[in-house]
Design a protein around this motif. Structure first.
Motif, PDB file in Angstrom:
ATOM      1  N   UNK A  74       0.834  -1.205   0.000  1.00  0.00           N
ATOM      2  CA  UNK A  74       0.000   0.000   0.000  1.00  0.00           C
ATOM      3  C   UNK A  74       0.867   1.252   0.000  1.00  0.00           C
ATOM      4  N   UNK A  75       1.921   1.252   0.799  1.00  0.00           N
ATOM      5  CA  UNK A  75       2.832   2.399   0.831  1.00  0.00           C
ATOM      6  C   UNK A  75       3.560   2.561  -0.498  1.00  0.00           C
ATOM      7  N   UNK A 107       6.400  -3.474  -7.545  1.00  0.00           N
ATOM      8  CA  UNK A 107       5.092  -4.034  -7.149  1.00  0.00           C
ATOM      9  C   UNK A 107       4.551  -5.024  -8.174  1.00  0.00           C
ATOM     10  N   UNK A 108       5.348  -5.342  -9.183  1.00  0.00           N
ATOM     11  CA  UNK A 108       4.957  -6.365 -10.138  1.00  0.00           C
ATOM     12  C   UNK A 108       4.165  -5.872 -11.337  1.00  0.00           C
ATOM     13  N   UNK A 113       5.792  -0.681 -16.147  1.00  0.00           N
ATOM     14  CA  UNK A 113       7.150  -0.210 -15.868  1.00  0.00           C
ATOM     15  C   UNK A 113       7.981  -0.165 -17.147  1.00  0.00           C
ATOM     16  N   UNK A 114       7.838  -1.176 -17.990  1.00  0.00           N
ATOM     17  CA  UNK A 114       8.592  -1.193 -19.254  1.00  0.00           C
ATOM     18  C   UNK A 114       8.173  -0.047 -20.168  1.00  0.00           C
ATOM     19  N   UNK A 141      14.406  -6.893 -12.055  1.00  0.00           N
ATOM     20  CA  UNK A 141      14.943  -6.695 -10.707  1.00  0.00           C
ATOM     21  C   UNK A 141      14.173  -5.556 -10.061  1.00  0.00           C
ATOM     22  N   UNK A 142      13.355  -5.847  -9.051  1.00  0.00           N
ATOM     23  CA  UNK A 142      12.552  -4.800  -8.442  1.00  0.00           C
ATOM     24  C   UNK A 142      13.350  -3.879  -7.538  1.00  0.00           C
ATOM     25  N   UNK A 143      14.425  -4.312  -6.942  1.00  0.00           N
ATOM     26  CA  UNK A 143      15.181  -3.698  -5.917  1.00  0.00           C
ATOM     27  C   UNK A 143      15.560  -2.337  -5.938  1.00  0.00           C
TER      28      UNK A 143
END
Length: 143
Positions: A74-75, A107-108, A113-114, A141-143
């Motif tokens: 949520x954040x 967040x998947x 994102x792409x 890589x979400x990191x």
């Protein structure tokens, strides 16, 4: 910090004073105080990109320390919304777009994102930031 309190008391309607105080709190890892001050700045100036970007970073930092996965997500989504609220004509649009893209990957929401990474690349072709963002998003890589 005392001089910031003086500045804020002298300029109570200037969102820059609240935002600068928030930056100092963020740097000191006082996340709740930073969030409150960024929101105060945004109440005075809703289109203030620097405060939106700062609030987004604060929310993302809070998410990283959150023990509950649902609360953290949520954040992260709230942070993403703050980054998205920085207008294209703002000088901080590009950093906000970068952070928004990273949060979406985290967040998947990979396809979104792409798409944003390609937009970033079109706005800042050939930069190291673009290369890093494309590597990060394309590698998943979400990191």
């Amino acid at each position: 910090m005392r001089w910031m309190a003086v500045a804020r008391s002298r300029l109570p309607l200037d969102p820059r004073a609240a935002c600068l105080s928030a930056h100092l709190d963020l740097a000191a890892d006082r996340l709740e105080q930073a969030e409150r001050l960024y929101r105060e700045a945004l109440a005075l100036a809703p289109r203030y990109g620097e405060a939106r970007l700062g609030l987004g970073v604060t929310l993302a930092r809070r998410a990283a320390t959150e023990g509950d996965a649902r609360s953290a997500r949520a954040l992260e989504l709230q942070a993403t919304a703050q980054f998205a609220a920085v207008h294209e004509d703002d000088r901080l649009y590009l950093p906000a777009l970068y952070d928004r893209t990273v949060m979406l990957a985290r967040v998947g929401r990979t396809e979104e994102a792409r798409q944003l990474a390609r937009r970033y690349a079109a706005l800042d072709p050939g930069s190291e930031w673009t290369a890093a963002l494309l590597r990060r998003v394309n590698a998943g890589v979400p990191g």
